[in-house]
Design a protein around this motif. Sequence first.
Motif, short mmCIF file in Angstrom:
data_model
loop_
_atom_site.label_atom_id
_atom_site.label_comp_id
_atom_site.label_asym_id
_atom_site.label_seq_id
_atom_site.Cartn_x
_atom_site.Cartn_y
_atom_site.Cartn_z
N ARG A 55 -64.47 -16.33 -78.99
CA ARG A 55 -63.14 -17.24 -78.64
C ARG A 55 -62.00 -16.71 -79.49
O ARG A 55 -62.27 -16.41 -80.75
N ILE A 65 -62.35 -17.81 -73.90
CA ILE A 65 -63.59 -17.59 -74.22
C ILE A 65 -64.15 -16.67 -73.33
O ILE A 65 -64.07 -16.58 -72.27
N VAL A 66 -65.02 -15.58 -74.00
CA VAL A 66 -65.93 -14.76 -73.24
C VAL A 66 -67.22 -15.14 -73.61
O VAL A 66 -67.65 -14.98 -74.74
N GLY A 67 -68.03 -14.77 -72.42
CA GLY A 67 -69.54 -14.82 -72.78
C GLY A 67 -70.08 -13.57 -71.78
O GLY A 67 -69.75 -13.56 -70.86
N LEU A 161 -63.16 -16.55 -69.77
CA LEU A 161 -62.46 -17.98 -69.35
C LEU A 161 -61.18 -18.03 -70.04
O LEU A 161 -61.27 -17.77 -71.24
N LEU A 162 -60.37 -18.27 -69.48
CA LEU A 162 -58.97 -18.85 -69.88
C LEU A 162 -59.10 -20.12 -70.08
O LEU A 162 -58.89 -21.03 -69.14
N VAL B 86 -64.59 -25.81 -63.66
CA VAL B 86 -64.82 -24.21 -63.96
C VAL B 86 -66.13 -24.12 -64.70
O VAL B 86 -66.31 -24.76 -65.92
N ALA B 88 -68.62 -22.07 -66.00
CA ALA B 88 -68.84 -20.75 -66.58
C ALA B 88 -70.21 -20.17 -66.10
O ALA B 88 -71.23 -20.88 -66.24
N PHE B 90 -72.22 -18.12 -67.82
CA PHE B 90 -73.05 -18.07 -68.70
C PHE B 90 -73.62 -19.14 -69.25
O PHE B 90 -74.42 -19.43 -70.35
N HIS B 135 -63.91 -27.15 -68.56
CA HIS B 135 -64.70 -25.95 -68.74
C HIS B 135 -66.19 -26.34 -69.13
O HIS B 135 -66.19 -26.91 -70.17
N LEU B 137 -69.10 -25.01 -70.62
CA LEU B 137 -69.47 -23.70 -71.39
C LEU B 137 -71.30 -23.67 -71.44
O LEU B 137 -71.67 -22.37 -71.67
#
Lengths: 387, 273
Positions: A55, A65-67, A161-162, B86, B88, B90, B135, B137
């Motif tokens: 993040r 955030i990137v997963g 994700l932005l 959204v 995600a 993941f 979001h 997560l």
Amino acid sequence: MASSQHVLLSPAELAYLHASLSLTPPIRPDGRSPTQFRPLVAETGILPGTNGSARICFADGTEAIVGVKAEVERTRTRHDFPSLDDEGAEDDDDLDNQHDVVKGDNDWVEMTVEIPGYRDDDAGTVFLSAMLSEALLADGEFTKRLWINRRFHWKLYLDILLISPPLSYPLPLLSLTTHLALLATRLPRLKSEGDEDPLFDDDWAAAPYLYTRPGKKGSKKTVAAPTARPPVTLLVMAVGNNIIFDPSKEELAVADVALAVSVGEHTGSTSSKPTEMDIDTEETKGHHNLRLLSVRTIDPPSRLTPPGIPNASNSAYGANAGAKDTEKKKQQQEQARTTESEAVEGVWKAPRGGAKTLVMAALVQKVLEKGGVADEVLDALDGVDLN
Amino acid sequence: MPLDTSAYSLALLRVDGRRWNELRRIHAQIRTQAAADGSSYLEMGHTKVMCVVNGPSEPGPRRGATSGGGGGGGQSKNAEVAVNIVIAGFSSVDRKRRGRGDKHILELQSTISQALAASLHTHLFPHSTINISLHVLSQDGSLLAALINAATLACVDAGIPMTDYVAACTAGSTSTYAANDEGADPLLDMNHQEEQELPGLTVATLGDSDRVAVLVCESRVQVSRLEGMLAVGVDGCKQVREILDRVVREKGIKMIQEGTVERGVGLNDMELD
């Protein structure tokens, strides 16, 4: 998408911004130096349910955030990539020869970008994810890391994700976050050997990192890969003779040229594997051996900001109202055309024509410079604790 | 069978070791994001959601699939509550990607939008939009409840006037069989495993009252069980409300101590430590 978002600045304000950015040294609205990045907060390993996550929060409040999630997938049979499914027919010598051939495929990586308020098939979103995955796949080495054996491979899903609304062009943010997430990505340790069905170690603590770092030795499978780390895509723009890094939305609105430059890093001997596209800087002098992976021009919003129009040619101000006879009208139009083409102090005029080759070269040069911005960014990212 | 019902009747403990009336750990933060008008982060067990609220503002050009179930359009007398979720890729154990047109997401969006539109004082903001983007997560059951709670917190952070907290919670029942009627216990706050296995419902109430703002039941359940489940759910909502309220108060005290906001009138009697 975001490159063409509306900037609520008048032509006069745009002209002022353009003028102050073309000074030497340029004066940026937020007081940064031309090569300075916005301060950021970064953390990794925030989501235990993923193989790797990161993040990043920029100081202007944008957050991403990137997963990364990996799945084992059966490699498709291809004519140039013989599968072992039809065993028995092949002789052992042949197998041994092919055993060490590590291959990758671009289909093994899937990247999606989610920006709130934008559709996932929005042209800008697709362009962003294309740019990011292009940099990752550019040298064809990344996908080799996903190779398990000749029948199986990892399929890597990168979900970006932005979280915040896109206040500035999110490319640098997304790229840095992806970079960190990939650095933090771990894949379970392989226990099986050869081309058996893969069996993995349950112990997550033993899982090696996808990108092994010099400090940590955990990977058994050492893949000959020239890039030791994922690429970083930087946003660079030029105004007049100045080169400005990490532009904010307002600055991007007056850019003459905006480039997305992806930079990777070499490790070890590069001479053995020359690739056509790399522009090497002198090796071993600086901290990182940088190499250029891809360059994309970004349509700067300056192409979309309407120019200031003098009243004489503005029909809203009755430019043609007074002109009765066609002769006079023609003359006025002629006049208007000259005023439009000439630069007037304090009136915004969107730059016309493409970028100059010299400017492009200078931009790329500046990125790859020893001790330059890319070096600094990579150093800063090294400082982030990976857990 | 993830939840062994016979094991439950022996020890009266659920798969994750809770009693029937226990909530999972709820952890929440507000004002997590500087750029937005309001933002929050909420964990209910392993379900983790983030919420960002922008507005009330002039409705911009409409993009994407936002669901404006609650309130009217841009030209009406009430503010429109546009919710965008959204999920995600993941977030779940197996990666599953949901498109924007997914019916399940659309339903979640309109449920949240209507629930909040009823609680927010939308009549104060005519011709405007309140954009709520959520979001997801990480998912482990009670998704709708977590989303509603996060959205409430973010709206509080954005300073949009509202009647009271909309606090949500799930409730279920241990047995799916009619024959085993007496032995069935209602369960509070279901996790993913329980949601797969057992009948359940999501309930949201307005503040401390027993007024139900949202009631969603997507599984078959005997009518005789419903009352018990609802009672447990409403009781859970009150607990959730207490937790949300504490989060808001703690943040408020912190902001006053840090000098971010001025101490208002009538706050002198509040304990600031």
